[in-house]
Design an enzyme around this catalytic site. Sequence first.
Site, mmCIF file in Angstrom:
data_model
loop_
_atom_site.group_PDB
_atom_site.id
_atom_site.type_symbol
_atom_site.label_atom_id
_atom_site.label_comp_id
_atom_site.label_asym_id
_atom_site.label_seq_id
_atom_site.Cartn_x
_atom_site.Cartn_y
_atom_site.Cartn_z
ATOM 1 N N ALA A 29 3.288 71.008 -9.095
ATOM 2 C CA ALA A 29 3.584 71.018 -7.662
ATOM 3 C C ALA A 29 3.787 72.447 -7.163
ATOM 4 C CB ALA A 29 4.823 70.174 -7.361
ATOM 5 N N GLY A 32 0.360 73.774 -6.864
ATOM 6 C CA GLY A 32 -0.323 72.960 -5.863
ATOM 7 C C GLY A 32 0.138 73.255 -4.447
ATOM 8 N N ASP A 33 1.416 73.544 -4.276
ATOM 9 C CA ASP A 33 1.955 73.910 -2.969
ATOM 10 C C ASP A 33 1.254 75.166 -2.459
ATOM 11 O OD1 ASP A 33 3.866 73.985 -0.732
ATOM 12 O OD2 ASP A 33 4.779 75.660 -1.812
ATOM 13 N N ALA A 34 1.121 76.154 -3.329
ATOM 14 C CA ALA A 34 0.463 77.405 -2.941
ATOM 15 C C ALA A 34 -1.012 77.184 -2.625
ATOM 16 C CB ALA A 34 0.622 78.438 -4.057
ATOM 17 N N GLU A 37 -1.379 75.190 0.691
ATOM 18 C CA GLU A 37 -1.070 76.036 1.849
ATOM 19 C C GLU A 37 -2.142 77.092 2.061
ATOM 20 O OE1 GLU A 37 2.444 78.368 4.173
ATOM 21 O OE2 GLU A 37 2.944 76.975 2.579
#
EC number: 3.1.26.-
Length: 138
Positions: A29, A32-34, A37
């Site tokens: 995560a 994955g967040d980076a 975004e």
Amino acid sequence: MEENLGVFLKVGKVMTELEARNLNPLSLAYIGDAVYELFIRTMIFRNLPPNQLNREAKKYVAAYAQADFAEKIMDILNEDEIYFLKRGRNKKQNTMAKNQSVGDYKIATGVETLFGYLYITGKHERMVELLERGLNEG
């Protein structure tokens, strides 16, 4: 959207499926967040002041928006993708959602875990496919 991300996606496969399965879902995560975004920032990028760009990006990266995104792509996810989304969603977290429902925050973590898995295993075309489906279906 795909053309703008071509250079970014040339990194290639970093881990095998098995290696990805052995990672903590919150580690997936994190990356994955980076990745998610960066996709969003690339998609909305234009010559605007940063505060306007940030306001626009929040429409897509807020937990409620990612939960809506998950709902739009759920029917096209394969078994492995559902596995990673659920692993991220169900993982106990030490952080609390700010101004978001706990349910949306958990689903958003699942989406980020899914994108971490897809990125780290080199499934870049699939990421683009999911993004196009989830962001364009209304």
